[in-house]
Scaffold this active site. Structure first.
Site, short mmCIF file in Angstrom:
data_model
loop_
_atom_site.label_atom_id
_atom_site.label_comp_id
_atom_site.label_asym_id
_atom_site.label_seq_id
_atom_site.Cartn_x
_atom_site.Cartn_y
_atom_site.Cartn_z
N TYR A 30 0.83 -1.21 0.00
CA TYR A 30 0.00 0.00 0.00
C TYR A 30 0.86 1.26 0.00
CZ TYR A 30 -3.84 3.13 1.41
OH TYR A 30 -4.77 4.14 1.46
N SER A 46 1.29 -8.14 1.44
CA SER A 46 0.36 -7.10 1.89
C SER A 46 -0.58 -6.73 0.74
CB SER A 46 1.14 -5.90 2.43
OG SER A 46 0.28 -5.03 3.10
N GLN A 47 -0.60 -5.46 0.31
CA GLN A 47 -1.45 -5.14 -0.84
C GLN A 47 -1.03 -5.94 -2.06
OE1 GLN A 47 -2.96 -1.00 -2.25
NE2 GLN A 47 -1.03 -1.40 -3.31
N ASP A 77 0.72 -10.44 13.06
CA ASP A 77 0.58 -9.38 12.05
C ASP A 77 -0.33 -8.29 12.59
OD1 ASP A 77 0.16 -7.77 9.83
OD2 ASP A 77 0.11 -9.45 8.43
N HIS A 104 3.84 -8.24 10.33
CA HIS A 104 3.44 -8.04 8.94
C HIS A 104 4.54 -8.46 7.96
CE1 HIS A 104 0.74 -6.64 5.95
NE2 HIS A 104 1.49 -5.64 5.54
#
Lengths: 302, 310
Positions: B88, B171-172, B257, B287
């Protein structure tokens, strides 16, 4: 007077002759029941208008404060990703976009990659001379806020946080994770991974393309010598190193630590954002609040 | 007592009845938009072993998307291709390490990212909530398609073997890998780390951190819009794409996370239709999802299913 000192004295003189003229605007969207959010506009050398996110706990201050200096990314976080938002109930937080980053990208929109080596062969034109001034201006702004307890303020960031702590004597705590100016030319030769060390990877490319510039680049980077700057730092310091064997591991940072004038320690990454992050939150709370106070941590760390 | 993750956690997500029709309507719009791929050598970013190119292609709403394309200098005409999707906040990296391993790799900058923000720039923070009450204009409608269209870019390249395309990201980047693997049958293998954009509404309750906190901020200011927000996000939730994924897929999570709650990753994994699916849940990791150690497993997984040339 040595040449590095002269270089940075010129920066601070420029800054002293450049009024900050702050504008502070409420941000209702980021305001919560426990903290009020603001957008801050201040002027740095150039002159150049910067932007930062400021959050102040509700209640009666002054409060301990965390200053996040400009990062080597295009994006400015309101609060660093993964930090519990409830941190804002205890601390003033201030995150600054250096010139080129989002919200401070007019007229100069930095490219990533490209920002780190922008005019790197011209010491007085090098963009990080100005970005460092931006970070110093942010520190001055925060430390002048009446809601901030200067005795309980930490500057958090990469190499720029360390240089700011050397130039601003009011800073009492420093948490720094150097990745830009540690033996840069030598270490850049080891880096091709833009995901891990984007600035050094960028420098590696630059020096391969322009090998004749290497002496000029070395001269520019000499002004950012962290061991030199460390001699001026009396703040209590936590140095965050990469894990053992990584490009900027503890062994690469010992010369910086040994030069620090104040108390310091090095924490070597455990290659876990959880373990590293928890250690940092505990260090901040222990030093800025009290050793008996629990840190505010994200749900999954509790 | 410390927090424990329930691996059987079930997100409260509902799949809209017109989910498939919605996305068919979106992708149908692409038929009138030529890809128009552009590719420019970048000698500054290239090395003795890897050639780097700046690339562009057209996506939904005729938004021009940029990326970094890296290929090994020693290559044949039928290389495997990898799409690397960004987080992100992160700036899309130049994917030289994938090229060093023998893959042609495109690192994509979907709309709003640096390099792809001339026509669309809702800002960060802000991208997650831009037009969040309207699925037809929500940020991720175009953002997802930008990722899916990257497959067309790879397939436009003569050096790529169309039968050996993989997608990966954290993640994203993990979220985009999910939707791309779901919507593009050409994808032969996928690796997903700490996926974002999965179990949105549950994540708002399971975390107190940005970027999901952007939605909590939005709903604090506009509580009356919660139903609209929930309705929009159902079209974009990775869990609702999971039953379309049939390629081999590997998922890795961090049990601590603090950004993308692992509970949502567990639910996602259960919904994946793939026969060859592997889950790694790492205790002691946030994360990062044990990215450094896990990378070797990803490389072995890709080698197994799409192989490399070198």
């Amino acid at each position: 007077m040595d040449r590095i000192r002269q270089y940075w004295d010129a920066v601070t003189d420029d800054l002293n002759n450049c009024p900050a003229n702050p504008e502070i605007e409420l941000i209702p969207l980021r305001t919560t029941g426990y903290a009020t959010a603001f957008g801050v506009y201040i002027t740095s050398i150039g002159p150049y208008r910067l932007f930062g996110y400021l959050s102040i706990p509700k209640g009666t201050g002054p409060f301990p404060a965390i200053y996040y200096t400009a990062t080597y990314t295009s994006v400015l976080d309101f609060l660093p990703q993964g930090t519990s938002n409830f941190t804002r109930s205890r601390f003033v937080t201030f995150s600054l976009a250096g010139r080129g980053q989002r919200n401070a990208d007019k007229p100069y929109a930095a490219m990533f990659p490209g920002h780190f080596t922008n005019k790197i062969s011209e010491p007085y034109e090098y963009v990080f001379r100005s970005v460092t001034a931006d970070c110093l201006r942010g520190a001055q702004f925060l430390l002048d806020c009446p809601e901030v307890s200067n005795e309980n303020t930490v500057v958090v960031g990469n190499d720029l946080a360390l240089i700011v702590a050397s130039l601003e004597t009011r800073i009492k705590y420093l948490m720094t994770a150097p990745k830009l100016f540690v033996d840069s030319i030598q270490l850049a030769g080891k880096v091709i991974d833009y995901a891990g060390y984007p600035a050094l990877a960028e420098l590696n490319d630059y020096l391969r393309m322009y090998p004749d510039d290497s002496d000029k680049v070395a001269e520019t980077l000499s002004y950012f010598d962290l061991a030199y700057h460390a001699t001026n730092i009396s703040a209590k310091t936590l140095i965050l190193a990469g894990s053992k064997g990584s490009v900027v591991d503890a062994s690469a940072l010992f010369p910086v630590q040994s030069s620090l004038a104040g108390a310091s320690q090095i924490f070597e990454s455990q290659d876990s954002s959880y373990k590293d992050g928890l250690y940092c939150e505990q260090w901040i709370t222990e030093n800025l609040v009290s050793p008996d106070t629990d840190p505010i941590v994200p749900v999954h760390w509790s | 007592m410390s927090y424990t993750v329930d691996p059987q956690y079930k997100c409260q997500i509902q799949k809209p009845k017109d989910f498939d029709a919605f996305w068919k309507g979106v992708t149908d719009q692409l038929t009138d938009i030529p890809l128009d791929p552009e590719i420019y050598a970048d000698p500054l970013r290239s090395s003795p072993t890897v050639e780097v190119f700046r690339v562009f292609y057209n996506s939904l709403d005729s938004v021009k998307i940029s990326g970094w394309y890296a290929i090994p200098r020693t290559r044949s005409s039928a290389m495997p291709g990898v799409l690397l999707f960004p987080g992100y906040l992160s700036d899309p990296p130049i994917p030289k390490t994938w090229a060093e391993k023998g893959y042609a790799c495109l690192s994509v900058a979907p709309r709003g990212k640096i390099g792809s923000k001339q026509q669309f720039d809702p800002g960060y923070p802000g991208l997650l909530t831009h037009n969040i009450v309207d699925p037809n204009t929500y940020t991720y409608r175009g953002f997802y398609v930008d990722a899916w269209r990257a497959v067309d870019f790879l397939m436009s390249r003569s050096e790529i073997d169309d039968n050996r395309i993989g997608v990966t990201g954290i993640s994203q980047g993990g979220g985009l890998s999910i939707t791309t693997a779901a919507m593009r049958p050409e994808v032969s293998v996928a690796s997903v780390g700490a996926p974002y954009l999965v179990g949105f509404m549950d994540s708002l309750l399971l975390t107190d951190t940005y970027p999901y906190e952007e939605i909590n901020d939005y709903l604090r200011l506009y509580p009356e819009r919660k139903e609209q927000v929930e309705s929009t996000l159902a079209y974009f939730d990775g869990i609702n794409f999971a039953d379309k994924i049939t390629c081999p897929i590997m998922v890795h999570l961090g049990l601590q996370d603090n950004v993308c709650p692992p509970e949502t990753g567990f639910h996602l994994f259960r919904e994946l239709k793939s026969q060859q699916k592997e889950l790694f849940a790492y205790d002691g990791h946030g994360h990062d999802a044990n990215r450094k150690e896990h990378q070797k497993k990803i490389e072995a997984f890709f080698e197994k299913y799409i192989g490399s040339e070198i």
